[in-house]
Design a protein around this motif. Structure first.
Motif, PDB file in Angstrom:
ATOM      1  N   ALA A 252       1.319  -1.256   0.023  1.00  0.00           N
ATOM      2  CA  ALA A 252      -0.103   0.164   0.253  1.00  0.00           C
ATOM      3  C   ALA A 252       0.772   0.982   0.218  1.00  0.00           C
ATOM      4  N   ALA A 253       2.044   1.081   1.127  1.00  0.00           N
ATOM      5  CA  ALA A 253       2.870   2.262   0.951  1.00  0.00           C
ATOM      6  C   ALA A 253       3.608   2.275  -0.085  1.00  0.00           C
ATOM      7  N   LEU A 254       3.905   1.600  -1.153  1.00  0.00           N
ATOM      8  CA  LEU A 254       4.718   1.841  -2.265  1.00  0.00           C
ATOM      9  C   LEU A 254       3.823   2.466  -3.620  1.00  0.00           C
ATOM     10  N   THR A 255       2.687   1.405  -3.615  1.00  0.00           N
ATOM     11  CA  THR A 255       1.799   2.177  -3.607  1.00  0.00           C
ATOM     12  C   THR A 255       1.400   4.064  -3.985  1.00  0.00           C
ATOM     13  N   ALA A 256       0.628   4.066  -2.883  1.00  0.00           N
ATOM     14  CA  ALA A 256       1.019   5.444  -2.768  1.00  0.00           C
ATOM     15  C   ALA A 256       1.719   6.401  -3.177  1.00  0.00           C
ATOM     16  N   VAL A 257       3.125   5.669  -2.764  1.00  0.00           N
ATOM     17  CA  VAL A 257       4.289   6.622  -2.763  1.00  0.00           C
ATOM     18  C   VAL A 257       4.672   6.320  -5.254  1.00  0.00           C
ATOM     19  N   GLU A 258       3.677   5.759  -5.595  1.00  0.00           N
ATOM     20  CA  GLU A 258       4.289   5.839  -7.448  1.00  0.00           C
ATOM     21  C   GLU A 258       2.682   6.776  -7.515  1.00  0.00           C
ATOM     22  N   GLY A 259       1.566   6.227  -6.728  1.00  0.00           N
ATOM     23  CA  GLY A 259       0.820   7.612  -6.842  1.00  0.00           C
ATOM     24  C   GLY A 259       1.150   9.312  -6.713  1.00  0.00           C
ATOM     25  N   LEU A 260       1.805   8.963  -5.734  1.00  0.00           N
ATOM     26  CA  LEU A 260       2.258  11.076  -5.875  1.00  0.00           C
ATOM     27  C   LEU A 260       2.873  11.019  -6.088  1.00  0.00           C
ATOM     28  N   ALA A 261       4.143  10.641  -6.975  1.00  0.00           N
ATOM     29  CA  ALA A 261       5.176  10.849  -7.658  1.00  0.00           C
ATOM     30  C   ALA A 261       4.242  11.553  -8.916  1.00  0.00           C
ATOM     31  N   LEU A 262       3.435  10.329  -9.399  1.00  0.00           N
ATOM     32  CA  LEU A 262       2.623  10.990 -10.680  1.00  0.00           C
ATOM     33  C   LEU A 262       1.558  12.110 -10.392  1.00  0.00           C
ATOM     34  N   ALA A 263       1.203  12.414  -9.120  1.00  0.00           N
ATOM     35  CA  ALA A 263       0.330  13.479  -8.942  1.00  0.00           C
ATOM     36  C   ALA A 263       1.440  14.543  -9.249  1.00  0.00           C
ATOM     37  N   ALA A 264       2.748  14.562  -8.568  1.00  0.00           N
ATOM     38  CA  ALA A 264       3.584  15.708  -8.347  1.00  0.00           C
ATOM     39  C   ALA A 264       3.925  15.890  -9.640  1.00  0.00           C
ATOM     40  N   LEU A 265       4.432  15.562 -10.561  1.00  0.00           N
ATOM     41  CA  LEU A 265       4.579  15.287 -12.267  1.00  0.00           C
ATOM     42  C   LEU A 265       3.033  16.022 -12.739  1.00  0.00           C
ATOM     43  N   GLY A 266       2.633  15.314 -12.785  1.00  0.00           N
ATOM     44  CA  GLY A 266       1.333  16.109 -13.409  1.00  0.00           C
ATOM     45  C   GLY A 266       1.112  17.732 -12.769  1.00  0.00           C
ATOM     46  N   ALA A 267       0.920  17.885 -11.635  1.00  0.00           N
ATOM     47  CA  ALA A 267       1.261  19.087 -11.421  1.00  0.00           C
ATOM     48  C   ALA A 267       1.751  20.333 -11.695  1.00  0.00           C
ATOM     49  N   TYR A 268       3.631  19.073 -11.758  1.00  0.00           N
ATOM     50  CA  TYR A 268       4.564  20.308 -11.750  1.00  0.00           C
ATOM     51  C   TYR A 268       4.115  20.548 -14.016  1.00  0.00           C
ATOM     52  N   MET A 269       3.283  19.743 -14.361  1.00  0.00           N
ATOM     53  CA  MET A 269       3.878  19.794 -16.562  1.00  0.00           C
ATOM     54  C   MET A 269       2.523  20.978 -15.703  1.00  0.00           C
ATOM     55  N   LEU A 270       1.537  20.799 -15.281  1.00  0.00           N
ATOM     56  CA  LEU A 270       0.846  21.825 -14.987  1.00  0.00           C
ATOM     57  C   LEU A 270       1.069  22.919 -15.426  1.00  0.00           C
ATOM     58  N   VAL A 271       1.818  23.011 -13.873  1.00  0.00           N
ATOM     59  CA  VAL A 271       1.945  24.569 -13.788  1.00  0.00           C
ATOM     60  C   VAL A 271       3.350  25.114 -14.375  1.00  0.00           C
ATOM     61  N   MET A 272       3.550  24.449 -15.469  1.00  0.00           N
ATOM     62  CA  MET A 272       4.460  24.947 -16.390  1.00  0.00           C
ATOM     63  C   MET A 272       3.876  25.033 -17.955  1.00  0.00           C
TER      64      MET A 272
END
Length: 153
Positions: free
Chosen positions: A33-53
């Motif tokens: 569960a923790a590793l899957t959450a980390v992957e999801g958070l990493a995707l969310a951070a990447l998506g937010a970065y792409m959106l802001v850029m």
């Protein structure tokens, strides 16, 4: 409708109900569960970065960057929901988490072939995906999720 009302309605309809898992959550399931959450958070951070850029930066195509960011944010929802389900020991969550890991493997391969700093990201992603796959197919995790062997007729 509350959980108890749903259970009583399904019992009234004669539908068999799956027993709720009991006992403490196994460490393997917590780790998955923790590793899957980390992957999801990493995707969310990447998506937010792409959106802001896309909005504040100067990309070649702002619309494409914004749409890419929104798409990656939407893709982040699956592993985050799956991680929550694994943490709460919901049997349905195993499938979305397995799918997330299987999809992550070709992404990791592409990152490794990208060269440079992407190699480390690709190796990290591949290791995380393989670890979660192994943890989720482990009998301890499947039993904790209430998934047992199929009965033969």
């Amino acid at each position: 409708m509350s959980s108890q009302q749903k259970q009583s309605a399904s019992r009234a309809a004669g539908a068999p109900t799956a027993p709720e898992p009991t006992g403490p959550r196994p460490a393997r399931l917590s780790a998955a569960a923790a590793l899957t959450a980390v992957e999801g958070l990493a995707l969310a951070a990447l998506g937010a970065y792409m959106l802001v850029m896309g909005l504040a930066g100067s990309p070649d195509s702002p619309q494409q960057a914004e749409m890419g960011g929104l798409t990656v944010l939407a893709l982040a929802v699956l592993p985050l929901v799956a991680a929550r389900g694994l943490w709460l020991r919901r049997r349905w969550s195993r499938g979305p988490s397995l799918i997330t890991q299987i999809v992550a493997l070709p992404v990791a391969w592409t990152l490794v072939n990208g060269g440079g700093a992407l190699i480390a990201a690709g190796v990290g992603l591949a290791v995380a995906a393989l670890v979660v796959l192994v943890l989720l197919v482990n009998p301890t995790a499947t039993e904790a999720l209430g998934i047992g062997p199929r009965e033969t007729p």
